[in-house]
Design a protein around this motif. Structure first.
Motif, PDB file in Angstrom:
ATOM      1  N   PHE A 130      -2.043  -5.615   1.047  1.00  0.00           N
ATOM      2  CA  PHE A 130      -2.140  -7.065   1.225  1.00  0.00           C
ATOM      3  C   PHE A 130      -1.015  -7.553   2.137  1.00  0.00           C
ATOM      4  O   PHE A 130      -0.456  -8.635   1.955  1.00  0.00           O
ATOM      5  N   HIS A 131      -0.662  -6.715   3.112  1.00  0.00           N
ATOM      6  CA  HIS A 131       0.289  -7.102   4.156  1.00  0.00           C
ATOM      7  C   HIS A 131      -0.344  -8.201   5.009  1.00  0.00           C
ATOM      8  O   HIS A 131      -1.569  -8.295   5.097  1.00  0.00           O
ATOM      9  N   GLU A 132       0.454  -9.035   5.629  1.00  0.00           N
ATOM     10  CA  GLU A 132      -0.105 -10.188   6.353  1.00  0.00           C
ATOM     11  C   GLU A 132      -1.007  -9.788   7.511  1.00  0.00           C
ATOM     12  O   GLU A 132      -1.753 -10.619   8.027  1.00  0.00           O
ATOM     13  N   HIS A 171      -2.759   1.382  19.169  1.00  0.00           N
ATOM     14  CA  HIS A 171      -2.587   1.692  17.756  1.00  0.00           C
ATOM     15  C   HIS A 171      -1.782   2.957  17.574  1.00  0.00           C
ATOM     16  O   HIS A 171      -0.917   3.226  18.393  1.00  0.00           O
ATOM     17  N   TYR A 172      -2.084   3.742  16.547  1.00  0.00           N
ATOM     18  CA  TYR A 172      -1.165   4.776  16.099  1.00  0.00           C
ATOM     19  C   TYR A 172      -0.734   5.767  17.171  1.00  0.00           C
ATOM     20  O   TYR A 172      -1.561   6.324  17.883  1.00  0.00           O
ATOM     21  N   VAL A 173       0.577   6.009  17.214  1.00  0.00           N
ATOM     22  CA  VAL A 173       1.096   7.208  17.866  1.00  0.00           C
ATOM     23  C   VAL A 173       0.809   8.328  16.868  1.00  0.00           C
ATOM     24  O   VAL A 173       1.261   8.264  15.729  1.00  0.00           O
ATOM     25  N   CYS A 219       0.847  -1.196   0.000  1.00  0.00           N
ATOM     26  CA  CYS A 219       0.000   0.000   0.000  1.00  0.00           C
ATOM     27  C   CYS A 219       0.881   1.243   0.000  1.00  0.00           C
ATOM     28  O   CYS A 219       0.561   2.253  -0.625  1.00  0.00           O
ATOM     29  N   THR A 220       2.009   1.156   0.692  1.00  0.00           N
ATOM     30  CA  THR A 220       2.967   2.272   0.699  1.00  0.00           C
ATOM     31  C   THR A 220       3.381   2.619  -0.724  1.00  0.00           C
ATOM     32  O   THR A 220       3.385   3.792  -1.120  1.00  0.00           O
ATOM     33  N   ALA A 221       3.711   1.605  -1.519  1.00  0.00           N
ATOM     34  CA  ALA A 221       4.116   1.833  -2.913  1.00  0.00           C
ATOM     35  C   ALA A 221       2.970   2.455  -3.707  1.00  0.00           C
ATOM     36  O   ALA A 221       3.183   3.356  -4.529  1.00  0.00           O
ATOM     37  N   ALA A 245      -7.210   3.005   1.510  1.00  0.00           N
ATOM     38  CA  ALA A 245      -8.128   1.911   1.855  1.00  0.00           C
ATOM     39  C   ALA A 245      -7.333   0.655   2.203  1.00  0.00           C
ATOM     40  O   ALA A 245      -7.767  -0.463   1.924  1.00  0.00           O
ATOM     41  N   ALA A 246      -6.164   0.862   2.823  1.00  0.00           N
ATOM     42  CA  ALA A 246      -5.301  -0.266   3.211  1.00  0.00           C
ATOM     43  C   ALA A 246      -6.080  -1.328   3.983  1.00  0.00           C
ATOM     44  O   ALA A 246      -5.849  -2.527   3.821  1.00  0.00           O
ATOM     45  N   GLN A 247      -7.019  -0.876   4.816  1.00  0.00           N
ATOM     46  CA  GLN A 247      -7.779  -1.810   5.671  1.00  0.00           C
ATOM     47  C   GLN A 247      -9.156  -2.105   5.090  1.00  0.00           C
ATOM     48  O   GLN A 247      -9.980  -2.727   5.746  1.00  0.00           O
ATOM     49  N   VAL A 290       2.217   5.641   9.141  1.00  0.00           N
ATOM     50  CA  VAL A 290       3.193   6.615   8.634  1.00  0.00           C
ATOM     51  C   VAL A 290       3.189   6.741   7.113  1.00  0.00           C
ATOM     52  O   VAL A 290       3.462   7.821   6.578  1.00  0.00           O
ATOM     53  N   SER A 291       2.863   5.656   6.405  1.00  0.00           N
ATOM     54  CA  SER A 291       2.957   5.699   4.933  1.00  0.00           C
ATOM     55  C   SER A 291       1.997   6.702   4.316  1.00  0.00           C
ATOM     56  O   SER A 291       2.278   7.246   3.248  1.00  0.00           O
ATOM     57  N   THR A 292       0.861   6.947   4.969  1.00  0.00           N
ATOM     58  CA  THR A 292      -0.093   7.928   4.452  1.00  0.00           C
ATOM     59  C   THR A 292       0.619   9.266   4.251  1.00  0.00           C
ATOM     60  O   THR A 292       0.402   9.952   3.246  1.00  0.00           O
ATOM     61  N   ALA A 293       1.473   9.620   5.202  1.00  0.00           N
ATOM     62  CA  ALA A 293       2.195  10.893   5.135  1.00  0.00           C
ATOM     63  C   ALA A 293       3.491  10.784   4.339  1.00  0.00           C
ATOM     64  O   ALA A 293       3.809  11.630   3.505  1.00  0.00           O
TER      65      ALA A 293
HETATM   66  C1  LIG Z   1      -1.257  -1.228   6.630  1.00  0.00           C
HETATM   67  C2  LIG Z   1      -1.462   0.203   6.286  1.00  0.00           C
HETATM   68  C3  LIG Z   1      -0.636   0.882   5.374  1.00  0.00           C
HETATM   69  C4  LIG Z   1       0.618   0.281   4.810  1.00  0.00           C
HETATM   70  O1  LIG Z   1       0.411  -0.872   4.068  1.00  0.00           O
HETATM   71  P1  LIG Z   1       1.666  -1.652   3.470  1.00  0.00           P
HETATM   72  O2  LIG Z   1       1.037  -2.583   2.474  1.00  0.00           O
HETATM   73  O3  LIG Z   1       2.326  -2.354   4.602  1.00  0.00           O
HETATM   74  O4  LIG Z   1       2.551  -0.645   2.824  1.00  0.00           O
HETATM   75  C5  LIG Z   1      -0.943   2.185   5.041  1.00  0.00           C
HETATM   76  N1  LIG Z   1      -2.010   2.811   5.557  1.00  0.00           N
HETATM   77  C6  LIG Z   1      -2.825   2.202   6.443  1.00  0.00           C
HETATM   78  C7  LIG Z   1      -4.009   2.939   6.981  1.00  0.00           C
HETATM   79  C8  LIG Z   1      -2.558   0.891   6.851  1.00  0.00           C
HETATM   80  O5  LIG Z   1      -3.382   0.299   7.737  1.00  0.00           O
END
Ligand SMILES: *Cc1c(COP(=O)(O)O)cnc(C)c1O
Length: 375
Positions: A178-180, A320-322, A56-58, A154-156, A83-86
């Protein structure tokens, strides 16, 4: 006995697909399984075009490149997110502008967005926390009024929807993980969903190191060359083969997770009635996907004590998130719009309970009983 927080689900047929990919003799990306996964996503979400990515980061990084995000552009997003959102936008030199979340869904508070818009604002990134949709109608209307783009993190959110529209298919673009730790997975993986025509060719180039290799493979050009800025965002066929099997079971996996979610929801109702905790709130227009079951305790010390006592009993719960605006990099690269009081309050009181396919009803009853005893 010990109850893990997460246990990645495996249907058992992933290896057959991986052997098939091996027999196909092509292990780099963009082969048959990649196409099968993308077709599945296009059918499941109704998006214009789906593209598998390494994560999702990519996919978020690709969306920043596709929308030509520039240095000092402002990107509105929640602070209560991964963090990847930012990071995807900070990589382009852009500035995350953190807006507070709603107290009910823990999603970006659409009522606060407009006041955070400046003439530098370019994009609104929404995060559908726990697979529960943001108020997309209101957010799309704001974006339209101000000429902004909307990206859905929409990672989740796979298999979840807002007013019948699958998450990730509503904004200009959506990103899936699609992280584990997500509902369907291939260890590490993701997808970019493109919902407006016109981005497909550039997206293919960005994903293939800035070259038109995808067109070359289709026989549309006789050599491929450097066309644009890009990177390596295309996963190999082995991961796509694994993921495609998970996609075949996506509905069954979602149904099994929803059963687990509903069991927690029923078992914890008495504790909510007694004022000991708050359960998740799902608005009527949202069909969620049981990505997560969280509880909100009454204060931080109760949360920390509860987590420690569960752990002592072998039950792994996690916070969850800091909030990003309070983290070192968030302070350096971003800016908080207003006080973010809900974000700070929620992050100090939230606790996520074990939720995975196969957790037994007995284990869940034990967890609910432990919570009752602790609280
Ligand atoms: C899991 C997650 C990501 C990152 O997903 P990756 O596939 O690990 O890069 C990004 N944003 C949210 C909201 C997440 O829950």
């Amino acid at each position: 006995m010990s109850i893990p927080f997460n246990r990645p689900y495996i249907t058992g047929k992933e290896l057959e697909n991986i052997m098939q990919a091996h027999r196909n003799g092509r292990l780099a990306g963009d082969g048959q399984f990649t196409k099968d996964c993308e077709t599945w996503l296009e059918t499941a979400t109704g998006c214009h075009r789906a593209m598998l990515t390494n994560s999702c980061t990519a996919a978020l990084e690709m969306s920043a490149l596709l929308l030509d995000v520039q240095a000092s552009d402002e990107i509105i997003m929640p602070s209560y997110t991964f963090v990847s959102t930012a990071n995807a936008f900070v990589l382009r030199g852009a500035i995350p502008v953190f807006v507070d979340i709603r107290n009910d869904t823990l999603n970006l508070d659409e009522r606060l967005i407009e006041a955070a818009i400046t003439d530098k604002t370019k994009v609104i990134v929404v995060v559908h926390y726990a697979g529960v949709a943001c108020e997309m109608d209101a957010i799309l209307a704001i974006a339209k009024r101000h000429g902004l783009r909307v990206i859905e993190d929409a990672a989740q959110g796979i298999m979840a929807s807002y007013k019948g529209r699958p998450l990730g298919s509503i904004g200009d673009m959506g990103t899936l993980s699609f992280h584990e730790t997500k509902n369907i997975h291939c260890g590490e993986g993701g997808a970019l969903l493109i919902n407006t025509p016109g981005y497909r060719q550039l997206a293919e180039i960005i994903r293939e190191k800035g070259t038109d290799r995808s067109r070359f493979y289709r026989g549309e050009v006789d050599k491929y060359t450097w066309q644009s800025v890009g990177s390596s965002y295309l996963p190999g066929e082995l991961l796509a083969a694994f993921l495609y099997e998970q996609m075949q079971s996506a509905q069954a996996i979602t149904d099994m997770r929803l059963t687990v979610w509903e069991r927690y929801h029923a078992a914890l109702e008495p504790l909510e009635s007694q004022g000991k905790l708050r359960r998740p709130i799902i608005p009527a227009e949202c069909a969620h996907n049981a990505h997560m079951y969280y509880i909100l305790l009454n204060d931080e010390s109760t949360r920390d004590r509860t987590m420690a006592k569960l752990k002592a009993a072998g039950i792994m719960s996690v916070i969850h998130y800091v909030p990003l605006h309070s983290a070192p990099a968030g302070k350096r690269f971003g800016r908080a719009h207003g006080a973010l009081a809900v974000t700070e309050d929620i992050s100090s009181r939230i606790l996520r309970l074990p939720l995975w396919v196969g957790i037994s009803g007995e284990s869940q009853e034990l967890i609910a009983a432990k919570l009752a005893a602790i609280l």
